[in-house]
Design an enzyme around this catalytic site. Sequence first.
Site, PDB file in Angstrom:
ATOM      1  N   PRO A 400      -7.550  10.776  35.803  1.00  0.00           N
ATOM      2  CG  PRO A 400      -5.670  11.999  36.353  1.00  0.00           C
ATOM      3  CD  PRO A 400      -6.098  10.639  35.948  1.00  0.00           C
ATOM      4  N   GLY A 402      -9.267  13.684  30.573  1.00  0.00           N
ATOM      5  CA  GLY A 402      -8.385  13.964  29.443  1.00  0.00           C
ATOM      6  C   GLY A 402      -7.252  12.985  29.262  1.00  0.00           C
ATOM      7  CB  SER A 722      -1.626  13.283  52.591  1.00  0.00           C
ATOM      8  OG  SER A 722      -2.318  14.256  51.839  1.00  0.00           O
ATOM      9  CE  LYS A 765      -1.150  13.004  47.940  1.00  0.00           C
ATOM     10  NZ  LYS A 765      -1.177  12.628  49.363  1.00  0.00           N
TER      11      LYS A 765
END
Length: 848
Positions: A400, A402, A722, A765
């Site tokens: 991701p 950053g 999902s 997740k």
Amino acid sequence: MAHWDHEGQAEIGVGLSLLSLFARPESRTRRKEAIRRQKSPELDMNSLDNNEYPVLPLQDMVVFPNLVTPLFIGRDLSIRAVEAAEAMEVPLLVVAQRDPEIEDPDISDLYSIGTAVEIGRVLRMPDGSSTVLVQGIERVRILELVDTEPYLRVIGAPLYEDERHDMASEALMRAVLALFEKVVQLNPSLPEDAYVAAMNEHEPGNLADLLAHILDLELAQRQEVLETLDANVRLQRLSILLGQELDVLELESRIQTQVQQEVDKSQREYYLREQLHAIQTELGEDDESQHEIAEIREQLETAHLPDDVRAKAEKEIKRLVAMPPASPETTVVRTYLDWLLGLPWRDATEDNLDIARAAAILERNHYGLPKVKERILEHIAVHKLAQEKMKSPIICFVGPPGTGKTSLGKSIAEALGRKFVRFSLGGVRDEAEIRGHRRTYIGSLPGRILQTMHTAGSINPLFMLDEVDKLGTDFRGDPSSALLEVLDPEQNHAFSDHYLEVPYDLSKVMFITTANILDPIPPALRDRMEVIEFPGYIEEEKLAIARQFLVPRQLEAHGLRPEQARFGEAALRTMIREYTYEAGVRNLERHIANVCRKVARRVAEEKTVPHRITPRMLNRFLGPPQFNEWLANETDDVGVANGLAWTEAGGDVMQVEVSAMEGKGSLILTGQLGEVMQESAQAALTYTRAHAAEFGLGDLDFDKIDLHIHVPEGGIPKDGPSAGVTMATALISALSERPIRHDVAMTGEITLRGRVLPIGGLKEKLMAAHRMHLKMVLIPKRNEKDLVDVPRNVQHDLDLVLVERMDEILKRALLPIPPPPLKARRSRARPKKTAAGEQTGEAPATVS
């Protein structure tokens, strides 16, 4: 002045002390008496030689005995002292100030030894200042202060010097005069009369005072000479100062000689060049083009080019020589040769293979990321053992925004001792950006790969290709296909650029690519890279990063000291939980910078500054919280299930809402659901209808019920399989009126037979569920292998349940039907009247 070593000074001092043994006895006696008088101030206090002197403070000069010196006087205190000395016909005591900047000095601001002078002439200026011509008489030590008004007056005792003139003094005088003669010859600011005056001085003390007066010395050095009563010691000090000055002057002379030689050479070259220009003008030839060709040939001789590249360059130079200077093709060939000769073909930096140093640099600059650091240290270790046999790896950092992908690349370059260069691939759609344009086009240039190598200046830099997942494709070609040759260790040793048309070796470059997601990267390109995933940071990691890196960096950037803005742990946790919702730490750093700006403004306005940032202050500094832990405050509800989603920014918790109403058996889907997600909703509904009897819904007519499935945040597109088990759970809850636990989340793909299939992005997740403080997460059994990458504290805080079928999820997620309120039960049990007025105790049938 030049610097003399201490050994030389020691040898000179010893030699002079030996020569002083041959002094006359009467001279040594007078010297001992003078020293005794100097070391015994109480004798001077009671002696008859003590006198009262008006004092004239001098700001930036020292006056020596027996010398005539002009003084410029402007202060009232000084003018009154001069006038008093004139009126009383007494000597004036001039003393240097310790600090020349002081305008109104007192006795403590003056040196203790000065010079008694006789006033010769006073010239008063129209502006009130005066010029005084004085002649030094003798050295005087200040004993005590008499008065400060209207001018300084002190009691002083004359200091008697050692006036011996022996062999040591004669040797010192000759040495000093020899040095001074050389200084006068080399220093244009000193007139020859100065050396003549020095030769006419026959006393060592007077000679030392004269040279100290003539030379450009600092105030402290002049005062030191004045306070030294022994004439031989003064001469020794002057010989050292003259030697230092002589060294500096000789160095300046050599530099000036070299400069003059260069100037003469340049003038000669200029004269010859002008003659050549005149000859070429007569012959009709252009000297500028010939000069450029000569420079290119010189660059070719000094460049370390491969044989085939050198042959290509020589061929182009021959073409350039044969072309007319005004031809448009001349500029094209010159530009091509500039690029060809400017690229680093063999120049390389030496790798630093110290594994311990590299590990220390990575640990110092980055927190966590153990897999990435381990991979880099393994590369250094293998490179240390295999040397040239090992090919540089192609590494892809995926994670991701950053999470520190680009900054880690810089740290790797620092650890290896390589140069760091970066090229962002975001938005690149033209293949020529990678391979360059052919020279047939006007304004053609090499591709960005070789342009960046030209910037690096070495053949083995660390080359970072940022945002490789943002490459585009259109009618101008496919840049990702052009990257196949760049990022293939089997091919990039002979990378072909359309502009250069000669192979370039990229095999020694360490390529690191970055991406947020892997899906947009073509499989062929992905196969050439070693993927290392960057996980999102959990709360404890963000807290540690903020303490070690973000807060100190922002305090330094805003000019604050650590004690002016202390971020408490509670404030940082509140900032992480309520003001940021991200996998990285970029927004967290922005909020820390925002707080620092507020504190910096208060410091600049000299207002009260909070010494410690607390959670209460964040509302004033950053405004109201932007995120809240809504799941922790929710109650168990019917038809609302918590699912887990994967995004480019990491994991997220997604709610699925289902409502059932009377209708015609239609299924309504809202929330910008993609095709795969819509198919998952259809599969969930089919499973629910097929197993309705197992859930107590056997007598329910689905053809008379409309079902509405909604996923909030409809402005964000959503897709993927999902959420199948989440939709099925919400459907069954809405139809059976059984609440779903609000602290449970689930993820998995559902089949028509109720099997739960594995999904991707499990780590992100689960970290999102941990961030939202959920208690239980239901995951597919076949995803158990992916738990290796999940941090241990996340696994410890969450109750992870591995499931294979849908009924296992329903057992843990659904709660029993709550009993109706008492008032509702009474109204439901009250008998109703029929059309004939009869009463019945049956309740009416309802469809949920």
